[in-house]
Design a protein around this motif. Structure first.
Motif, PDB file in Angstrom:
ATOM      1  N   UNK A  95     -22.198  45.471  33.716  1.00 19.42           N
ATOM      2  CA  UNK A  95     -21.352  46.616  34.044  1.00 19.42           C
ATOM      3  C   UNK A  95     -21.264  47.052  35.626  1.00 19.42           C
ATOM      4  N   UNK A  96     -22.496  46.966  36.361  1.00 22.69           N
ATOM      5  CA  UNK A  96     -22.355  47.304  37.776  1.00 22.69           C
ATOM      6  C   UNK A  96     -21.900  46.076  38.642  1.00 22.69           C
ATOM      7  N   UNK A  97     -21.859  45.148  38.105  1.00 25.01           N
ATOM      8  CA  UNK A  97     -21.357  43.907  38.845  1.00 25.01           C
ATOM      9  C   UNK A  97     -19.489  43.978  38.671  1.00 25.01           C
ATOM     10  N   UNK A  98     -19.231  44.546  37.500  1.00 24.75           N
ATOM     11  CA  UNK A  98     -17.799  44.895  37.134  1.00 24.75           C
ATOM     12  C   UNK A  98     -17.259  46.110  38.202  1.00 24.75           C
ATOM     13  N   UNK A  99     -18.237  47.020  38.322  1.00 21.86           N
ATOM     14  CA  UNK A  99     -17.903  48.300  39.054  1.00 21.86           C
ATOM     15  C   UNK A  99     -17.822  47.741  40.409  1.00 21.86           C
ATOM     16  N   UNK A 100     -18.624  46.803  40.947  1.00 20.36           N
ATOM     17  CA  UNK A 100     -18.557  46.589  42.423  1.00 20.36           C
ATOM     18  C   UNK A 100     -17.293  45.767  42.782  1.00 20.36           C
ATOM     19  N   UNK A 101     -16.980  44.785  41.611  1.00 30.95           N
ATOM     20  CA  UNK A 101     -15.808  43.971  42.077  1.00 30.95           C
ATOM     21  C   UNK A 101     -14.600  44.966  41.992  1.00 30.95           C
ATOM     22  N   UNK A 102     -14.458  45.927  41.160  1.00 27.32           N
ATOM     23  CA  UNK A 102     -13.343  46.687  41.081  1.00 27.32           C
ATOM     24  C   UNK A 102     -13.117  47.659  42.376  1.00 27.32           C
ATOM     25  N   UNK A 103     -14.383  48.087  42.756  1.00 27.27           N
ATOM     26  CA  UNK A 103     -14.507  48.843  44.187  1.00 27.27           C
ATOM     27  C   UNK A 103     -14.081  48.086  45.352  1.00 27.27           C
ATOM     28  N   UNK A 104     -14.411  46.664  45.333  1.00 24.34           N
ATOM     29  CA  UNK A 104     -14.382  45.894  46.429  1.00 24.34           C
ATOM     30  C   UNK A 104     -12.760  45.398  46.772  1.00 24.34           C
ATOM     31  N   UNK A 105     -11.979  45.512  45.706  1.00 22.43           N
ATOM     32  CA  UNK A 105     -10.390  45.211  45.776  1.00 22.43           C
ATOM     33  C   UNK A 105      -9.768  46.286  46.760  1.00 22.43           C
ATOM     34  N   UNK A 106      -8.875  46.067  47.620  1.00 23.82           N
ATOM     35  CA  UNK A 106      -8.389  47.072  48.422  1.00 23.82           C
ATOM     36  C   UNK A 106      -7.370  47.804  47.445  1.00 23.82           C
ATOM     37  N   UNK A 107      -7.622  49.153  47.270  1.00 20.24           N
ATOM     38  CA  UNK A 107      -6.768  49.968  46.342  1.00 20.24           C
ATOM     39  C   UNK A 107      -5.271  49.697  46.268  1.00 20.24           C
ATOM     40  N   UNK A 108      -4.745  49.959  47.533  1.00 28.79           N
ATOM     41  CA  UNK A 108      -3.172  49.804  47.560  1.00 28.79           C
ATOM     42  C   UNK A 108      -2.896  48.412  46.894  1.00 28.79           C
ATOM     43  N   UNK A 109      -3.674  47.223  47.567  1.00 21.99           N
ATOM     44  CA  UNK A 109      -3.413  46.118  47.347  1.00 21.99           C
ATOM     45  C   UNK A 109      -3.374  45.747  45.631  1.00 21.99           C
ATOM     46  N   UNK A 110      -4.372  46.616  44.904  1.00 21.98           N
ATOM     47  CA  UNK A 110      -4.350  46.451  43.752  1.00 21.98           C
ATOM     48  C   UNK A 110      -3.301  46.906  43.019  1.00 21.98           C
ATOM     49  N   UNK A 111      -2.725  48.090  43.249  1.00 22.08           N
ATOM     50  CA  UNK A 111      -1.788  48.957  42.814  1.00 22.08           C
ATOM     51  C   UNK A 111      -0.358  48.046  42.906  1.00 22.08           C
TER      52      UNK A 111
ATOM     53  N   UNK B 140     -16.323  54.998  41.471  1.00 25.82           N
ATOM     54  CA  UNK B 140     -17.128  56.135  41.760  1.00 25.82           C
ATOM     55  C   UNK B 140     -17.838  56.930  40.839  1.00 25.82           C
ATOM     56  N   UNK B 141     -17.088  57.281  39.844  1.00 26.61           N
ATOM     57  CA  UNK B 141     -17.772  58.028  38.790  1.00 26.61           C
ATOM     58  C   UNK B 141     -18.628  57.284  37.897  1.00 26.61           C
ATOM     59  N   UNK B 142     -18.419  55.981  37.599  1.00 21.87           N
ATOM     60  CA  UNK B 142     -19.596  55.236  36.867  1.00 21.87           C
ATOM     61  C   UNK B 142     -20.787  55.022  37.723  1.00 21.87           C
ATOM     62  N   UNK B 143     -20.879  54.788  39.095  1.00 19.78           N
ATOM     63  CA  UNK B 143     -21.866  54.629  39.845  1.00 19.78           C
ATOM     64  C   UNK B 143     -22.741  56.144  40.120  1.00 19.78           C
ATOM     65  N   UNK B 144     -22.066  57.160  40.112  1.00 15.64           N
ATOM     66  CA  UNK B 144     -22.548  58.547  40.239  1.00 15.64           C
ATOM     67  C   UNK B 144     -23.318  58.832  39.004  1.00 15.64           C
ATOM     68  N   UNK B 145     -22.737  58.668  37.610  1.00 15.50           N
ATOM     69  CA  UNK B 145     -23.303  58.950  36.632  1.00 15.50           C
ATOM     70  C   UNK B 145     -24.400  58.076  36.087  1.00 15.50           C
TER      71      UNK B 145
END
Ligand SMILES: Nc1ncnc2c1ncn2[C@@H]1O[C@H](COP(=O)(O)OP(=O)(O)O)[C@@H](O)[C@H]1O
Ligand SMILES: [Mg+2]
Lengths: 317, 331
Positions: free
Chosen positions: A127-143, A192-197
């Protein structure tokens, strides 16, 4: 056996945790300012569009780009639409987007973060690998990528469905907009919510009351939902409050880039991007939505900080 | 105390360390009869809590049971699956923890925390569970019980919270109540009240109790039998009268000597046994107490003494010491 000494209640007065926190919150001036601004904005979002004499779409081509006046409080835009009405309607858009997106993001984040933290091990690492992956993609690029790659096929699919079923639902392309805007924003916002929780759960998992709950034979589901998550919720509330403001900024940024809520639905981002084209001549068209957006962000961040102090009595003393 | 309720045999617990597994509990034998109260005494760090936690698979990460068995109601607790364990935890074995300040969920009302095991084990409705929760609070002597149901833990004093913990432990009428130093965090006067409370309840409910403590004096009036633990092994096990009348193990004698008497200075308490227990992973080859023992002989440093009846008689008084009988004569 005398039980008299037991009657003595410990140092704290009998005030519930939340009422305690509320007391601390309203003693904090910035937090109260933030709270009031948020309430005003929420009121505007809920009732504003009913209170203005103008429709956000009605054009008055005789009064285009008019400056602020008593007739048009914030002036009119290039199509002669009342800016005040549009800002009010934009507030509604901002709240809807912020609330839906944050709700989605929190649901995903809390579920993944809590399970990762509680169960640990391989589960946690995946799960954390998945989270980090998602976080590392630039937001606007993703959208932008999501919009560019999914919008056309989705419209196509809706079209085919409509032709096959004649169900009018499939003719409303607005659903695609919502799905893509909400979906892609939630996709950006959950990590960020996943990490915090997860961090919260990791620290709570080793507290004695969790061992005590396990010693009672309660199921993992009950322990997670009734013992772990409620104790992790304080920092989450804080982060959600700030997150609502961030979601509003994000929505504006998307609209600005043309991947957000589509015109003619008024959104602050649309208005800012329209205003930017003509700001040298009609500064109010940029200033009004930009200032409102700024106020909204500040309000949520003040409130978030205030909640942070209120919910962490030890940290603020 | 004819029928045995819990019988722990050769229980061994290891902690994973960087230098490999370290034994912290080394072959403990315990038994608790139906309706019996067993006191487990030993200084801090000797493995009392881990022993009890291991019975219900509640050991923290990196600590595991390396061997042994724990028969309870005809089944080995150490081999149960999660579902079977959940039925035993809180249902047939109640647990009361050391620190009432941190062992209650701070954001859940007392009544709800009491209701949780009832709903889980007894499939009670919320309303029925709440009513029973009120009765339980009354049972453990909390004044104004009904009003306290809606209180949060931080609104209660330490003694009250420990009563709540006991009420939670008793909620489902367990056969066995395990109390792990339940009074250590409390004032002396309140300690005595909690002991009295459990004493009364035990008789009323006909349950067995395992009461863990490092304070021999505290459980003298409560326990039927006492097990003295040292560095993860049982060094002496005897009915309470016999233990106080003729303590056989040099460590037990040291503990008894360190019970403060009226007027004795507090420092006398710790001075009676010099040195500290071995750290996990650095256990001596022979008797774990040998390095601190005033009577240690060569055999003590090479061979681990077995727990055996004192003087070889058929007596419930058992001791693990090579020189125990000589100690007795010296007395
Ligand atoms: N979570 C843990 N991690 C590492 N070592 C532990 C942990 N809990 C206990 N220990 C070690 O195990 C030994 C026995 O602990 P414990 O059973 O808690 O002792 P007691 O309850 O008798 O005071 C101690 O030496 C302690 O250092
Ligand atoms: Mg302990």
């Amino acid at each position: 056996m005398s039980s008299a000494p037991l009657l003595a209640v410990a140092d704290d007065p009998p005030v519930s945790l939340w009422r305690d926190a509320w007391g601390r919150l309203i003693r904090n001036r910035l937090a109260v300012a933030g709270l009031v601004m948020v309430l005003v904005l929420a009121f505007a979002a809920a009732f504003g569009p009913m209170l203005t004499p103008y429709d956000f779409l009605s054009q008055n081509l005789d009064a285009r780009n008019a400056g602020p006046s008593l007739v048009h409080l914030f002036g009119t835009d290039d199509l002669g639409r009342d800016v005040f009405s549009r800002v009010l309607y934009g507030t509604r858009t901002a709240f809807v987007v912020a609330i839906v997106v944050t709700a989605l993001a929190v649901t995903i984040g809390v579920t993944l973060g809590a399970t990762a933290g509680f169960f640990g091990g391989l589960f946690d690492r995946i799960i954390m690998w998945f989270t980090d992956m998602t976080m590392s993609v630039p937001n606007l690029l993703l959208v932008v990528v999501i919009n560019a790659s999914l919008k056309a096929p989705l419209s196509q699919w809706m079209e085919t469905q409509y032709l096959a079923t004649l169900n009018p639902f499939f003719r409303e392309t607005i659903w695609i907009d919502f799905l893509l805007v909400f979906g892609s924003m939630a996709l950006i916002a959950w990590p960020p919510y996943a990490r915090l929780v997860r961090a919260q759960v990791l620290s709570i998992r080793s507290r004695p009351y969790i061992t005590a709950a396990r010693a009672l034979g309660l199921t993992n589901r009950i322990i997670l939902t009734r013992y772990v998550v409620p104790n992790a919720i304080g920092p989450l509330i804080v982060s959600v409050s700030a997150g609502l403001g961030t979601a509003m900024v994000l929505e504006s940024a998307f609209s600005f880039l043309g991947v957000g809520v589509n015109p003619p639905t008024p959104s602050w981002g649309n208005m800012i991007s329209d205003g930017l084209r003509v700001w040298q001549h009609y500064p109010h068209l940029l200033a009004v939505p930009a200032i409102v957006l700024g106020l909204a962000t500040v309000a949520f961040s003040f409130l978030g900080d205030g909640l942070n102090d209120a919910l962490n009595p030890r940290g603020s003393k | 105390m004819s029928e045995t309720l819990l019988e722990v045999k050769d229980l061994t617990i290891e902690i994973a360390t960087r230098r490999g597994p370290a034994t912290v509990v080394d072959g403990i034998d315990l038994h608790v009869g139906k309706g019996e109260t067993l006191g487990i005494v030993g200084e801090s760090g000797c493995g009392k809590s881990l022993t009890m936690l291991s019975l219900l698979k509640l050991l923290p990460n990196k600590i595991r049971v390396a061997g042994g068995s724990a028969m309870f109601g005809g089944r080995d607790l150490l081999t149960l699956n999660n579902k079977e364990l959940r039925a035993i935890r809180g249902g047939r074995i109640g647990f009361v923890f050391q620190d009432p300040m941190t062992s209650l969920n701070p954001v859940m009302r007392i009544g709800d925390q009491l209701a949780e095991p009832l709903i889980h084990h007894r499939a009670m409705s919320k309303a029925a569970a709440r009513q029973r929760a009120g009765e339980l609070l009354k049972l453990v002597g909390i004044p104004g019980a009904e009003q306290r149901l809606d209180a949060y833990p931080h609104e209660l004093s330490g003694g009250m919270r420990q009563r709540v913990m006991i009420a939670i432990g008793l909620a489902c009428d367990p056969d066995l109540l395990i109390a792990d130093e339940p009074t250590t965090a409390l004032d002396v006067t309140i300690q005595a009240q909690i002991v009295d409370l459990v004493k009364g309840l035990r008789q009323r409910l006909g349950m067995s109790v395992v009461w863990i403590t490092h304070d021999l004096a505290l459980i003298a009036g409560l326990a039927d039998r006492i097990c003295v633990l040292y560095a993860g092994t049982v060094v002496e096990d005897a009915p309470v009268d016999q233990l106080f009348a003729e303590p056989a193990h040099p460590y037990t004698r040291g503990l008894l000597a360190s019970i403060p008497r009226m007027g004795a200075p507090d420092s006398a308490r710790l001075s009676s046994i010099g040195g500290t227990p071995p750290e996990p992973g650095r256990r001596p080859a022979g008797c774990p107490f040998a390095p601190r023992c005033p009577l240690a002989e060569d055999v003590c440093r090479t061979t681990v003494p077995a727990l055996a009846p004192l003087r070889g008689e058929a007596t419930p008084h058992r001791v693990a010491c090579h020189v125990a009988n000589r100690v007795m004569e010296a007395a």
